[in-house]
Design a protein around this motif. Structure first.
Motif, PDB file in Angstrom:
ATOM      1  N   GLN A  75       3.748   5.832  -5.595  1.00 34.95           N
ATOM      2  CA  GLN A  75       3.647   5.983  -7.042  1.00 34.95           C
ATOM      3  C   GLN A  75       2.590   7.009  -7.432  1.00 34.95           C
ATOM      4  N   ARG A  76       1.475   7.030  -6.695  1.00 36.19           N
ATOM      5  CA  ARG A  76       0.347   7.890  -7.064  1.00 36.19           C
ATOM      6  C   ARG A  76       0.483   9.327  -6.562  1.00 36.19           C
ATOM      7  N   ARG A  93       0.833  -1.208   0.000  1.00 36.47           N
ATOM      8  CA  ARG A  93       0.000   0.000   0.000  1.00 36.47           C
ATOM      9  C   ARG A  93       0.866   1.256   0.000  1.00 36.47           C
ATOM     10  N   LEU A  94       1.950   1.221   0.766  1.00 32.72           N
ATOM     11  CA  LEU A  94       2.867   2.363   0.782  1.00 32.72           C
ATOM     12  C   LEU A  94       3.520   2.551  -0.588  1.00 32.72           C
ATOM     13  N   ARG A  95       3.875   1.439  -1.235  1.00 35.53           N
ATOM     14  CA  ARG A  95       4.480   1.527  -2.570  1.00 35.53           C
ATOM     15  C   ARG A  95       3.511   2.163  -3.562  1.00 35.53           C
ATOM     16  N   THR A  97       9.385  17.839  -3.687  1.00 39.56           N
ATOM     17  CA  THR A  97       9.161  18.235  -2.298  1.00 39.56           C
ATOM     18  C   THR A  97       8.778  17.057  -1.395  1.00 39.56           C
ATOM     19  N   THR A  98       8.524  15.889  -1.987  1.00 39.22           N
ATOM     20  CA  THR A  98       8.160  14.710  -1.176  1.00 39.22           C
ATOM     21  C   THR A  98       9.362  13.776  -0.978  1.00 39.22           C
ATOM     22  N   LEU A  99      10.570  14.311  -1.170  1.00 41.60           N
ATOM     23  CA  LEU A  99      11.771  13.464  -1.140  1.00 41.60           C
ATOM     24  C   LEU A  99      11.933  12.732   0.188  1.00 41.60           C
ATOM     25  N   ARG A 100      11.686  13.404   1.301  1.00 38.89           N
ATOM     26  CA  ARG A 100      11.879  12.732   2.593  1.00 38.89           C
ATOM     27  C   ARG A 100      10.977  11.501   2.711  1.00 38.89           C
ATOM     28  N   SER A 101       9.727  11.641   2.329  1.00 37.79           N
ATOM     29  CA  SER A 101       8.811  10.502   2.397  1.00 37.79           C
ATOM     30  C   SER A 101       9.264   9.383   1.468  1.00 37.79           C
ATOM     31  N   ARG A 102       9.729   9.729   0.265  1.00 40.29           N
ATOM     32  CA  ARG A 102      10.179   8.703  -0.688  1.00 40.29           C
ATOM     33  C   ARG A 102      11.410   7.973  -0.167  1.00 40.29           C
TER      34      ARG A 102
END
Length: 509
Positions: free
Chosen positions: A424-425, A418-420, A431-436
């Motif tokens: 992707q979506r 689900r996280l993967r 700006t979402t680099l930390r989460s990735r």
């Protein structure tokens, strides 16, 4: 004595037969006071319950009686608003001064219509002084206009010209303030919209701030200053420039202390809130936590502002790894009588914070229905929900942590998938680099077959990148309830206790 005699004549000759307010301190019980007491004690009470409480049983006649009582009490409660106490400094400071001006304008309007001119003039002069001290330009305009008209009616040309001059100057100032407020409110509206609208306003904000600063240079009033101050904070927040917010809020505090800001208008609570928020987002939680403990006294527990402040207070404690302190704060917060009457979205955020706190500081036993409800709620949340924007990664990660502790391989793999998909979506912007980066770290545990030592070694480079990546601006942020770096350590410690395993039913199949 003439003035007070005229006032006594007006009041005695025009008073209502009965006062349209409630006597809440009366020792004699009546249906109105019983109704108010019931509502104050149980805000969620139903009409049927109130009918039974007040009239003994529910009948059509008693329901109609309650409806009449409700209408009468509503009117009296609205009248009661004139007699509220606004002296507590933990509420919005400008409120008491603004209401004092409004109170005088209301009295003056009545006295003017009753042709009691001497007292009218005296109260108008007092209202003007208060309005000017508080920089309430709209009330300066109202008061000066009424005073000008009063002098015209009494054929006093010198006083008329003096009042007209004050009115003209105030009207010019109000025009500048109205323009500044219009610019700021349009900005505020866009900031509360979608991510796309916030990105759009981010590009426009430098020019808008320049316009506001130009208006402030002309007006030099608190209203124009406040528009510049808040717009600048919003701009730095969207960019993720939290050090600048610390500087701006610190400078505002010093200006207030030095008497360079209007103490009757400046909302120190907002300044405190943005200050500790900036410390939280700039990864200085210990300093922010120290300040939050100090600022806490300036927020009244009955206000929504108190709950917003406490959210960041709790997050600072979690980011500082002061988990016991966070648990203590949650105890204070949930005992607040106003806790359960918050909006559902706010209650769910608190449940999520409590879910993390309970994970790192497990309670001795789950005893209350609310605790059991929270435990189930956290595990059943959907993969992606728009009304929980900014918290979706936190929700899925908390579920993952729970099933890692349970060593439930099937559920762990499901949450990782689900996280993967969520990444992707929804996590494709820079700006979402930390989460990735954090989600890539979580993928490492699968690649290394849930071996803690190998995962730690393989994840070193990603962890270093994560530590070097600053948090993004507010427009684009996923909320880190516990910093990703600390969550990675939690994941590794859970793996050291044992890798997740397949259920027997899965093995048999």
């Amino acid at each position: 004595m003439n003035e007070i005699a005229n006032l006594a004549r007006i009041v005695t000759s025009r008073s209502l037969a009965s006062l349209p307010i409630l006597d809440l301190r009366s020792r004699q019980t009546n249906k109105e006071n019983q109704f108010v007491a019931t509502l104050a004690e149980s805000p969620e009470v139903t009409q049927l319950q109130v009918v039974k409480t007040l009239y003994g049983k529910s009948t059509p006649a008693n329901v109609r009686a309650l409806q009449k009582l409700q209408s009468r009490v509503r009117s009296k409660l609205l009248n009661q608003l004139y007699f509220l106490d606004h002296s507590d400094p933990r509420h919005l400071v400008s409120r008491r001064y603004e209401l004092e001006c409004l109170d005088l304008l209301h009295k003056v309007s009545i006295l003017y219509s009753e042709r009691e001119y001497k007292l009218t003039e005296r109260l108008l002069q007092r209202c003007l002084r208060l309005a000017e001290q508080g920089e309430f330009t709209q009330y300066v305009v109202q008061g000066a206009r009424m005073l000008r008209n009063l002098h015209a009616e009494q054929r006093q040309p010198v006083l008329y010209k003096k009042a007209a001059k004050v009115l003209h100057r105030a009207q010019q100032l109000l025009t500048l303030e109205d323009e500044a407020e219009q610019l700021y409110r349009a900005t505020q509206l866009a900031l509360g919209g979608s991510v796309a609208s916030r990105r759009a306003i981010l590009a426009m904000l430098p020019d808008r701030i320049e316009q506001l600063e130009a208006l402030h240079r002309k007006a030099r009033s608190f209203t124009t200053y406040n528009a510049v101050y808040r717009a600048r904070i919003a701009y730095e927040e969207l960019q993720g420039n939290f050090q600048e917010i610390i500087r701006v809020t610190g400078a505002a505090s010093r200006r207030l202390r030095d008497g360079k800001l209007n103490a009757r208008r400046f909302d120190i609570r907002f300044n405190h809130f943005m200050n500790i928020y900036a410390y939280l987002r700039s990864r200085q939680p210990m300093q922010g936590l120290r300040l939050a403990e100090e600022y806490n006294r300036d927020f009244h527990p009955s206000s929504n502002n108190w709950f917003y402040f406490q959210e960041h207070h709790v997050l600072l404690a979690l980011h500082a790894e002061q988990y016991e302190r966070a648990q203590q704060l949650m105890g204070v917060i949930t005992k607040n009588p106003a806790y359960l009457i918050q909006r559902e979205a706010a209650l769910q955020r608190w449940d999520l914070y409590k879910g993390y706190i309970d994970f790192v500081m497990p309670p001795q036993r789950v005893t209350t229905a609310r605790q059991r409800q929270i435990a189930q709620w956290v595990l059943q949340l959907p993969e992606y929900s728009r009304d929980k924007r900014g918290h979706n990664v936190a929700i899925l990660v908390l579920q993952l942590l729970h099933f890692l502790r349970e060593r439930n391989l099937e559920e762990v793999l499901l949450r990782l998938e689900r996280l993967r998909k969520y990444q992707q979506r929804h996590l494709y912007e820079p700006t979402t680099l930390r989460s990735r980066l954090f989600l890539r770290l979580l993928q490492v545990i699968v690649d290394k077959n849930f071996d803690a030592a190998q995962a730690a070694e393989r994840g070193k480079v990603l962890l270093q990148q994560l530590q070097e990546t600053p948090p993004p601006g507010e427009a684009f942020a996923e909320v880190e309830i516990i910093p990703y770096e600390h969550l990675w350590e939690l994941v590794l410690s859970l793996l050291r206790e044992g890798a997740p395993v397949a259920k027997e039913s899965e093995l048999a199949s």
